[in-house]
Motif scaffolding. Structure first.
Motif, mmCIF file in Angstrom:
data_model
loop_
_atom_site.group_PDB
_atom_site.id
_atom_site.type_symbol
_atom_site.label_atom_id
_atom_site.label_comp_id
_atom_site.label_asym_id
_atom_site.label_seq_id
_atom_site.Cartn_x
_atom_site.Cartn_y
_atom_site.Cartn_z
ATOM 1 N N PHE A 37 -3.972 -10.963 61.025
ATOM 2 C CA PHE A 37 -4.829 -12.131 60.820
ATOM 3 C C PHE A 37 -4.913 -13.051 62.042
ATOM 4 O O PHE A 37 -6.026 -13.404 62.453
ATOM 5 C CB PHE A 37 -4.405 -12.895 59.568
ATOM 6 C CG PHE A 37 -4.895 -12.234 58.313
ATOM 7 C CD1 PHE A 37 -6.107 -12.613 57.743
ATOM 8 C CD2 PHE A 37 -4.175 -11.215 57.714
ATOM 9 C CE1 PHE A 37 -6.576 -11.998 56.595
ATOM 10 C CE2 PHE A 37 -4.641 -10.596 56.572
ATOM 11 C CZ PHE A 37 -5.845 -10.981 56.013
ATOM 12 N N PRO A 38 -3.782 -13.435 62.637
ATOM 13 C CA PRO A 38 -3.891 -14.277 63.837
ATOM 14 C C PRO A 38 -4.710 -13.597 64.925
ATOM 15 O O PRO A 38 -5.468 -14.249 65.644
ATOM 16 C CB PRO A 38 -2.440 -14.459 64.291
ATOM 17 C CG PRO A 38 -1.632 -14.231 63.079
ATOM 18 C CD PRO A 38 -2.376 -13.233 62.258
ATOM 19 N N LEU A 39 -4.594 -12.261 65.017
ATOM 20 C CA LEU A 39 -5.348 -11.532 66.037
ATOM 21 C C LEU A 39 -6.836 -11.563 65.713
ATOM 22 O O LEU A 39 -7.685 -11.652 66.603
ATOM 23 C CB LEU A 39 -4.859 -10.082 66.114
ATOM 24 C CG LEU A 39 -3.407 -9.913 66.557
ATOM 25 C CD1 LEU A 39 -2.984 -8.463 66.442
ATOM 26 C CD2 LEU A 39 -3.238 -10.406 67.986
ATOM 27 N N GLY A 40 -7.169 -11.470 64.454
ATOM 28 C CA GLY A 40 -8.572 -11.423 64.060
ATOM 29 C C GLY A 40 -9.214 -12.792 64.019
ATOM 30 O O GLY A 40 -10.362 -12.968 64.444
ATOM 31 N N VAL A 41 -8.487 -13.761 63.510
ATOM 32 C CA VAL A 41 -9.070 -15.089 63.288
ATOM 33 C C VAL A 41 -9.073 -15.925 64.565
ATOM 34 O O VAL A 41 -9.906 -16.805 64.739
ATOM 35 C CB VAL A 41 -8.290 -15.803 62.156
ATOM 36 C CG1 VAL A 41 -8.751 -17.227 61.991
ATOM 37 C CG2 VAL A 41 -8.457 -15.039 60.854
ATOM 38 N N GLY A 42 -8.132 -15.626 65.452
ATOM 39 C CA GLY A 42 -8.047 -16.415 66.680
ATOM 40 C C GLY A 42 -6.884 -17.391 66.610
ATOM 41 O O GLY A 42 -6.370 -17.659 65.539
ATOM 42 N N PRO A 43 -6.486 -17.896 67.765
ATOM 43 C CA PRO A 43 -5.235 -18.654 67.831
ATOM 44 C C PRO A 43 -5.358 -20.143 67.500
ATOM 45 O O PRO A 43 -4.506 -20.915 67.896
ATOM 46 C CB PRO A 43 -4.824 -18.450 69.291
ATOM 47 C CG PRO A 43 -6.113 -18.304 70.016
ATOM 48 C CD PRO A 43 -7.113 -17.741 69.078
ATOM 49 N N VAL A 45 -4.688 -23.376 65.848
ATOM 50 C CA VAL A 45 -3.560 -23.766 65.003
ATOM 51 C C VAL A 45 -4.023 -24.280 63.644
ATOM 52 O O VAL A 45 -3.467 -23.923 62.604
ATOM 53 C CB VAL A 45 -2.701 -24.843 65.714
ATOM 54 C CG1 VAL A 45 -1.616 -25.345 64.778
ATOM 55 C CG2 VAL A 45 -2.088 -24.252 66.969
ATOM 56 N N ALA A 46 -5.082 -25.085 63.632
ATOM 57 C CA ALA A 46 -5.540 -25.683 62.379
ATOM 58 C C ALA A 46 -5.974 -24.604 61.385
ATOM 59 O O ALA A 46 -5.595 -24.627 60.210
ATOM 60 C CB ALA A 46 -6.687 -26.649 62.655
ATOM 61 N N VAL A 47 -6.747 -23.621 61.889
ATOM 62 C CA VAL A 47 -7.234 -22.539 61.014
ATOM 63 C C VAL A 47 -6.058 -21.715 60.513
ATOM 64 O O VAL A 47 -5.926 -21.442 59.317
ATOM 65 C CB VAL A 47 -8.229 -21.631 61.780
ATOM 66 C CG1 VAL A 47 -8.693 -20.495 60.885
ATOM 67 C CG2 VAL A 47 -9.417 -22.445 62.274
ATOM 68 N N LEU A 48 -5.203 -21.323 61.446
ATOM 69 C CA LEU A 48 -4.077 -20.458 61.091
ATOM 70 C C LEU A 48 -3.197 -21.102 60.030
ATOM 71 O O LEU A 48 -2.824 -20.467 59.048
ATOM 72 C CB LEU A 48 -3.244 -20.128 62.330
ATOM 73 C CG LEU A 48 -3.824 -19.039 63.231
ATOM 74 C CD1 LEU A 48 -2.863 -18.757 64.375
ATOM 75 C CD2 LEU A 48 -4.083 -17.770 62.441
ATOM 76 N N SER A 49 -2.853 -22.365 60.229
ATOM 77 C CA SER A 49 -1.908 -22.943 59.282
ATOM 78 C C SER A 49 -2.589 -23.192 57.930
ATOM 79 O O SER A 49 -1.916 -23.242 56.911
ATOM 80 C CB SER A 49 -1.288 -24.224 59.833
ATOM 81 O OG SER A 49 -2.258 -25.224 59.937
ATOM 82 N N SER A 50 -3.933 -23.314 57.912
ATOM 83 C CA SER A 50 -4.564 -23.491 56.599
ATOM 84 C C SER A 50 -4.682 -22.172 55.845
ATOM 85 O O SER A 50 -4.660 -22.149 54.619
ATOM 86 C CB SER A 50 -5.931 -24.177 56.743
ATOM 87 O OG SER A 50 -6.890 -23.240 57.169
ATOM 88 N N ILE A 51 -4.802 -21.038 56.559
ATOM 89 C CA ILE A 51 -4.871 -19.765 55.834
ATOM 90 C C ILE A 51 -3.478 -19.153 55.600
ATOM 91 O O ILE A 51 -3.329 -18.210 54.826
ATOM 92 C CB ILE A 51 -5.773 -18.709 56.543
ATOM 93 C CG1 ILE A 51 -5.215 -18.346 57.922
ATOM 94 C CG2 ILE A 51 -7.204 -19.181 56.642
ATOM 95 C CD1 ILE A 51 -5.826 -17.092 58.507
ATOM 96 N N ALA A 52 -2.477 -19.705 56.277
ATOM 97 C CA ALA A 52 -1.152 -19.079 56.244
ATOM 98 C C ALA A 52 -0.611 -18.822 54.836
ATOM 99 O O ALA A 52 -0.182 -17.694 54.549
ATOM 100 C CB ALA A 52 -0.164 -19.918 57.044
ATOM 101 N N PRO A 53 -0.619 -19.817 53.920
ATOM 102 C CA PRO A 53 0.009 -19.571 52.619
ATOM 103 C C PRO A 53 -0.625 -18.375 51.898
ATOM 104 O O PRO A 53 0.080 -17.487 51.429
ATOM 105 C CB PRO A 53 -0.252 -20.868 51.842
ATOM 106 C CG PRO A 53 -0.537 -21.900 52.860
ATOM 107 C CD PRO A 53 -1.160 -21.193 54.017
ATOM 108 N N GLY A 54 -1.959 -18.370 51.876
ATOM 109 C CA GLY A 54 -2.664 -17.291 51.182
ATOM 110 C C GLY A 54 -2.411 -15.949 51.832
ATOM 111 O O GLY A 54 -2.080 -14.970 51.157
ATOM 112 N N VAL A 55 -2.526 -15.895 53.151
ATOM 113 C CA VAL A 55 -2.383 -14.625 53.857
ATOM 114 C C VAL A 55 -0.972 -14.055 53.672
ATOM 115 O O VAL A 55 -0.805 -12.875 53.346
ATOM 116 C CB VAL A 55 -2.686 -14.810 55.360
ATOM 117 C CG1 VAL A 55 -2.240 -13.604 56.150
ATOM 118 C CG2 VAL A 55 -4.170 -15.062 55.559
ATOM 119 N N LEU A 56 0.022 -14.905 53.841
ATOM 120 C CA LEU A 56 1.395 -14.410 53.736
ATOM 121 C C LEU A 56 1.690 -13.921 52.315
ATOM 122 O O LEU A 56 2.349 -12.900 52.115
ATOM 123 C CB LEU A 56 2.389 -15.497 54.144
ATOM 124 C CG LEU A 56 2.366 -15.816 55.630
ATOM 125 C CD1 LEU A 56 3.310 -16.958 55.960
ATOM 126 C CD2 LEU A 56 2.739 -14.580 56.439
#
Lengths: 222, 205
Positions: A37-43, A45-56
């Motif tokens: 996901f980080p590779l696909g969505v891009g680095p 921080v705001a996006v990553l940490s908002s999708i983190a709970p669901g993705v994990l």
């Protein structure tokens, strides 16, 4: 009686130890899916940490699911399941031992690895802690409910996909509360309610799932 | 005493057998004979409680086996056509686990003795996965030297065994019957087993 429970637990852990590659597969699956996901969505921080709970949580769900087929399939083909069914022990108890072994081998490593992956998503420390708690309370439910699906699809052709279709919808509450707990803590709210609900799901399935699984196994073996 | 009344077995929509009934008393041996596919294994599975009969019932000491399941299962040893062995565990580990699951505590020496009795002591510490078919079968059958249960139900126990092992097993079965045990057995081989009473049940497809 309790002795038999321990025998099955020890046997399954020993088997997992002799087949370490199987265990590693689950763990690497979790690692890779959640790293894609980080590779696909891009680095960002705001996006990553908002999708983190669901993705994990979804990654943990899928990792738990791909190992479900192994729960009873080997016992079914080599005949040890028959022997468990006719052992003078309560079948639900033996089934519970198998589920516990499955969780220790497939669930617990994911729980322990999760905070490391959470760092990739720039999760703050308290959210990481909640993530671990939510997985610790939630993953046993996944193994318990998954066991029912695994028992029902035993010996059916294409059972791998079938078990996913059967079990994934039942995982939804766990996913909602689990990811919700982490999201709540990210937004500065208490995760207490979500965690309590996760614990409630675990307790409920702890009581019901072994009985349902035992009944399903009896039907499948006929 | 095992009593069987009016059993019928349906697999899919095919009737395998109906009206099967017999009584087996202490010291009794029963051969179940029939062609392939005549329902021998299904009958044995019904007797173990693994399969529900379409009609009829199985009674152990006068009680239906699905009522006092634990008592019946403690008196029962079943070895089906699957060996129930784990390829990744050694012969010794397999034997100890299955014996303890059946409620018999066994230490290493006792378990080794029973492996030696059927001639697979050399394989005790090898993973079962590397053994030959006949050796695996013998490891599974070694349970018969450990169990204290009265009723033995054996599906093709002589298949894949060499002649020496067949004689050893037949002697063990004879010993079991002379101690008041009962055995129900399917086989295609001519084997002499000594028992106080012998009966034959023939299933016709």
């Amino acid at each position: 009686m309790n002795d038999a429970w321990l025998i099955i637990l020890k046997r399954d852990l020993l088997l997992a130890f002799r087949r370490r590659s199987d265990v590693a597969t689950t763990l690497f699956f979790f690692l890779i899916v959640s790293s894609l996901f980080p590779l696909g969505v891009g680095p960002e921080v705001a996006v990553l940490s908002s999708i983190a709970p669901g993705v994990l949580w979804v990654a943990a769900l899928l990792a738990g699911m791909i190992s479900l087929n192994r729960l009873f399939a080997a016992d079914f083909t080599d005949g040890s399941l028959e022997q468990m069914l006719i052992a003078p022990q309560p079948l639900a108890l033996l089934v519970l031992a198998k589920i516990l072994a499955h969780w220790l081998v497939c669930g617990l490593p994911v729980v322990l690895l999760a905070p490391l992956i959470g760092l990739q998503y720039a999760l703050p420390n308290d959210a990481l802690l909640v993530l671990v708690w939510s997985l610790l309370l939630g993953t046993p439910t996944l193994s318990l409910i998954g066991a029912i699906g695994a028992a029902l699809t035993l010996g059916v052709r294409g059972s791998g996909l079938l078990v996913a279709l059967l079990v994934l919808p039942l995982y939804i509450p766990v996913l909602i509360f689990g990811a919700g707990a982490v999201a709540a803590s990210q937004h500065g709210m208490s995760a207490q309610a979500h965690l309590s609900l996760l614990a409630a799901c675990s307790l409920l399935s702890l009581v019901l799932a072994p009985l349902a699984t035992a009944a399903a196994l009896r039907i499948s073996v006929e | 005493m095992l009593m069987v009344q009016g059993l019928a077995c349906l697999r899919g929509d095919r009737l395998l057998f109906k009206n099967v009934g017999f009584e087996l008393n202490a010291g009794g041996l029963m051969y179940v004979l029939g062609e392939n596919g005549s329902g021998k294994s299904s009958l044995l599975r019904i007797l173990c409680g693994l399969l529900k009969p379409e009609e009829g019932g199985v009674f152990w000491n006068g009680k239906p086996i699905d009522l006092d399941t634990d008592i019946y299962q403690a008196d029962l040893t079943y070895i089906g056509h699957l060996n129930g062995l784990k390829d990744d565990l050694t012969a010794l580990e397999n034997l100890q686990i299955s014996a303890r699951l059946a409620g018999n505590q066994v230490d290493d020496a006792v378990a080794l003795n029973s492996l030696a009795a059927i001639g697979v002591a050399r394989c005790a510490n090898l993973p079962v996965g590397v053994l030959s078919q006949g050796q695996k079968r013998r490891v599974a059958l070694a349970r018969l030297w450990l169990t204290r249960s009265q009723l033995w139900i054996l599906d093709e126990p002589f298949a894949a065994l060499d002649t020496a092992s067949v004689d050893v097993l037949a002697a063990r079965l004879g010993e079991h019957m002379s101690n008041g045990g009962m055995t129900i057995i399917t086989t295609h081989q001519e084997v002499t087993i000594h028992a106080q009473s012998t009966q034959t049940l023939r299933l016709s497809a």
